[in-house]
Design a protein around this motif. Structure first.
Motif, PDB file in Angstrom:
ATOM      1  N   TRP A 189      37.060 -10.076  25.017  1.00 18.33           N
ATOM      2  CA  TRP A 189      35.770  -9.403  25.242  1.00 18.33           C
ATOM      3  C   TRP A 189      34.742  -9.730  24.164  1.00 18.33           C
ATOM      4  N   THR A 190      35.192 -10.313  23.086  1.00 11.54           N
ATOM      5  CA  THR A 190      34.261 -10.613  22.003  1.00 11.54           C
ATOM      6  C   THR A 190      33.448 -11.842  22.357  1.00 11.54           C
TER       7      THR A 190
ATOM      8  N   ILE B 297      33.130  -5.827  21.548  1.00  9.65           N
ATOM      9  CA  ILE B 297      32.248  -6.102  22.677  1.00  9.65           C
ATOM     10  C   ILE B 297      30.865  -5.602  22.323  1.00  9.65           C
TER      11      ILE B 297
ATOM     12  N   ILE C 229      28.438  -3.891  29.661  1.00 13.26           N
ATOM     13  CA  ILE C 229      29.809  -3.634  29.217  1.00 13.26           C
ATOM     14  C   ILE C 229      30.680  -3.210  30.395  1.00 13.26           C
TER      15      ILE C 229
ATOM     16  N   GLN D   9      31.880  -5.839  32.779  1.00 12.45           N
ATOM     17  CA  GLN D   9      32.974  -6.707  32.366  1.00 12.45           C
ATOM     18  C   GLN D   9      34.328  -6.113  32.708  1.00 12.45           C
TER      19      GLN D   9
END
Lengths: 335, 423
Positions: free
Chosen positions: A15-16, A237, A244, A247
């Motif tokens: 997620w980064t 994130i 957000i 995702q």
């Protein structure tokens, strides 16, 4: 709450993603680029990058010890990063623009013997305000937070909530362009919490950039234009609430009724479940058709209610933090 | 600079308003004046109170002493109307046993309060080379009365010896020739006659003590204020507006102002007090100038060191134990003031002048005790002091920057050194 199933195994690094300019034509008030800070052998902040667009509210979310306060102290030039770059209002160091920043540290502190008015005057002067401007601003701000009657009283005679309000107005007294609040909601009662939220939104409406840290998801969800989730010094994130959520393809289905609820965990598409007698909370993939799921459920139970939701920020947060730790999610949520 | 001034001013005002400051600045000089003038006044009052006459029985085995003793009592009584003695001669017995019985009887009377004292002058007293002692038996321990009686015994035994000499010597003539020679002590600088020798002797100590009190008291105040700001967490708010160096500089400057005010108050009290008592040669502008010259760097040095210590600790107790070696060092000149002011140019005095935290105290002692302290030493000690101020402010600034946001266990000396290196 107990999560089971596949979601817990998600790799947080997945997620980064690097910061991107998320709105065209919006300046950046604050930029951190690969900022790293160590205390001896402890890595407090690890290659942290984030941007705060001007005139927006940015929330730093993370569990205790995630590195929020360290990051904020580095932004304020109270501490210096071991590596990486920080840009505050177009300058390398906050020192150069201290008077244009308002800062509320996590640990609140006021001079107990000083009067409310003298405190504001003192902090105003330290922030480079003229005496005339201080005279003009102080009564207005005291009125905003309902402290006018206390202006001549020593700080020690104020309740804790009042002291917090005083500290907040001392932070914004000098009309900063960038306001940084470290855990501003901790210890506030619901009424003062609402007041503070209103004041923060007012600041944003005046074009002030607000950066605040919290571990209270509801506040973050309600206030933030942009969020960044941090754990163990790393960004997990960031983006707007919608970005957000988008995702996370999972949805949450809550079912109430009577019958064999245990069988619901094995329905097709269910990734994890929490089941008690008469109630089930299922996490399902995006591809699952709710109608088919309902029909499948009705083979085992009598439905009294069936609801489909997106995961809340709280759930995303807990899941990400736990998958980052490499241990099953749920323990902390239960705690 | 503006921010430093803002911090300094707050520090100054907040300190000057405290009870401790009011006490030290106003009550201390009042107490000192009270001690100087008050003790004299009390002594005056005490002297005016008339005691009942004290009966002293005298047994003169030497012969010839009793008469002079009586004369001496008369002379004493003339000069001390409130403290009269009455002499009661005791006849000498025929044998030692009889005399001993008389002594025992007198002792009983002393114990019962009928007699104040009993004096026995043995026959051997006439021979200056003999092994003997005159006896004075009494109950109380008054020094003044002892001195008076001791004097009377000396004079009467001397007189008896003169009379028994062969050929006899004229006591009155000898006494006239032995009359006290007056010595007039004139202060070379002010050309004034020294009236109070004790005051002159104590002056170096008084100056050093004033400097000591001002420095210690106020730099301790700085220590407390740093710790208070740290424990009330104000410090982080301050650091969002000013740099740690500005914060430290502001606090120290504020305290220098407090110290200066304190010294101005004390010096004025001292100066005008001395004027009023015709002792202006004691509190001179020369001495006050040196006091100021040494106060500023001495105070800055102590403040910087204590600000560093304060920032590294979280409680006053931790800070005081960390500052203990420093406090001990400053007490050193207090213990040695006698040696230093008696011999201001000795190697020890000169060597002590070059230990920075105590330099101001030792130098003030030396300069007040001897105005001829070599100029090179004054310049060298001031230069050394200022150099240490810069080193201390630099190091304390680094400790301050790290320490002020550190909570928990106070650092070990080795950790402190690491802070200085890494900040």
């Amino acid at each position: 709450m107990l999560f089971r199933g596949t979601l817990a195994t998600l790799d947080a690094r997945h997620w980064t993603r690097p910061c991107e300019v998320w709105e065209n034509g919006v300046d950046v008030a604050l930029r951190l680029d690969g900022v790293t800070k160590r205390y001896g052998s402890f890595l407090a902040v690890d290659h942290f990058s984030v941007e705060a667009p001007t005139g927006r509210i940015l929330g730093f979310l993370g569990p205790n010890g995630a590195g929020k306060t360290s990051s904020i102290r580095m932004i304020m030039s109270i501490m210096y990063p071991d590596a990486g770059r920080i840009e505050v209002l177009g300058h390398d160091r906050a020192l150069a623009v201290k008077d244009r920043i308002g800062y509320l540290p996590e640990e609140r502190g006021l001079y107990r013997k000083m009067t409310v008015e003298a405190t504001l005057r003192y902090f105003g002067k330290l922030k480079g305000m003229s005496a005339a401007r201080i005279r003009e601003r102080v009564p207005k701000l005291l009125a905003d937070v309902d402290l006018t009657a206390w202006s001549k009283k020593p700080v020690e005679s104020l309740s804790k909530g009042m002291q917090q309000k005083l500290q907040f107005i001392s932070t914004i007294l000098h009309e900063p362009e960038l306001v940084i609040l470290d855990e501003p909601f901790s210890g506030l009662d619901p009424i003062n919490m609402d007041l503070l939220q209103k004041l923060m939104l007012d600041l944003r409406n005046q074009g002030v950039t607000v950066v605040f840290s919290t571990h209270q998801m509801e506040n973050a969800q309600r206030l933030c234009d942009r969020l960044v989730l941090i754990n163990r010094g790393r960004k997990l994130i960031d983006g707007s609430m919608e970005q957000i959520r988008a995702q996370f393809s999972e949805r949450i289905v809550t079912i109430n009724g009577e019958g064999d609820f245990a069988a619901l965990a094995d329905l097709p598409g269910v990734q994890s479940s929490q089941i008690v007698e008469g109630h089930a909370r299922l996490e399902v993939g995006d591809s699952v058709d709710p109608n088919e799921l309902a029909q499948g459920a009705m083979r085992h139970i009598r439905l009294s209610s069936f609801e489909v939701q997106r995961p809340s920020l709280h759930e995303i947060f807990v899941k990400l933090v736990h998958s980052d730790r490499g241990q099953p999610a749920g323990e902390e949520a239960a705690a | 600079m503006n921010k430093i001034a803002t911090i300094a001013w707050r520090e100054f005002i907040e300190t000057v308003r405290t009870r401790t400051f009011v006490f030290t600045s106003i009550f201390m000089p009042m107490l000192m004046l009270g001690l100087i003038f008050g003790s004299e006044w009390i002594a005056d009052v005490a002297a005016k109170q008339k005691d009942p006459p004290r009966n002293v029985a005298v047994m003169d085995e030497a012969g010839g002493a009793a008469a002079v003793f009586e004369e001496s009592v008369a002379t004493w009584n003339e000069g001390n109307p409130s403290q009269q003695f009455v002499m009661k001669p005791v006849a000498v017995g025929a044998s030692d046993e009889e005399n001993q019985a008389k002594e025992d009887e007198a002792k009983r009377q002393v114990l019962e309060g009928d007699l104040y004292g009993f004096v026995r002058i043995p026959a051997a007293a006439l021979d200056p080379d003999a092994q003997f002692a005159c006896k004075l038996i009494r109950k109380d321990s008054g020094i003044e009365q002892f001195r008076a009686l001791n004097n009377m015994i000396q004079r009467s035994v001397e007189a008896a010896r003169f009379a028994s000499a062969d050929p006899p010597l004229d006591r009155e003539r000898i006494e006239r020739l032995q009359k006290d020679v007056p010595v007039l002590e004139v202060d070379a600088a002010s050309d004034e006659v020294a009236t109070d020798r004790m005051a002159r002797f104590m002056t170096p100590f008084a100056f050093m003590f004033m400097l000591f009190l001002a420095t210690l008291n106020i730099s301790q105040g700085l220590l407390t204020s740093v710790i208070e700001e740290k424990s009330s967490r104000v410090v982080e708010v301050l650091l969002s507006a000013v740099s740690p160096t500005q914060l430290m500089a502001g606090k120290i400057l504020g305290m220098v102002m407090v110290g200066a005010l304190l010294l101005v108050i004390w010096s004025s009290v001292g100066y005008f007090g001395a004027e009023a008592r015709n002792m202006s040669q004691v509190v001179t502008p020369f001495r006050l100038t040196y006091m100021a010259l040494y106060f500023v760097p001495g105070f800055l040095l102590m403040s910087a060191l204590l600000a560093g210590v304060g920032s590294a600790c979280n409680t006053l107790k931790d800070a005081q134990s960390m500052a203990f070696p420093l406090t001990m060092l400053t007490i050193f000149p207090m213990m040695l003031w006698w040696v230093i002011s008696m011999r201001p140019q000795s190697t020890l005095s000169v060597a002590l002048s070059f230990i920075p935290p105590i330099t101001p105290f030792v130098m003030i002692l030396r300069i007040c005790a001897d105005p001829d302290t070599p100029m090179w030493q004054i310049i060298a000690t001031l230069a050394l002091l200022w150099a240490s101020v810069f080193v201390a402010v630099w190091a304390a600034g680094r400790v301050f920057r790290i320490g002020v946001l550190m909570y928990g266990k106070p650092p070990t000396p080795r950790e402190l050194l690491r802070w200085i290196r890494m900040a």
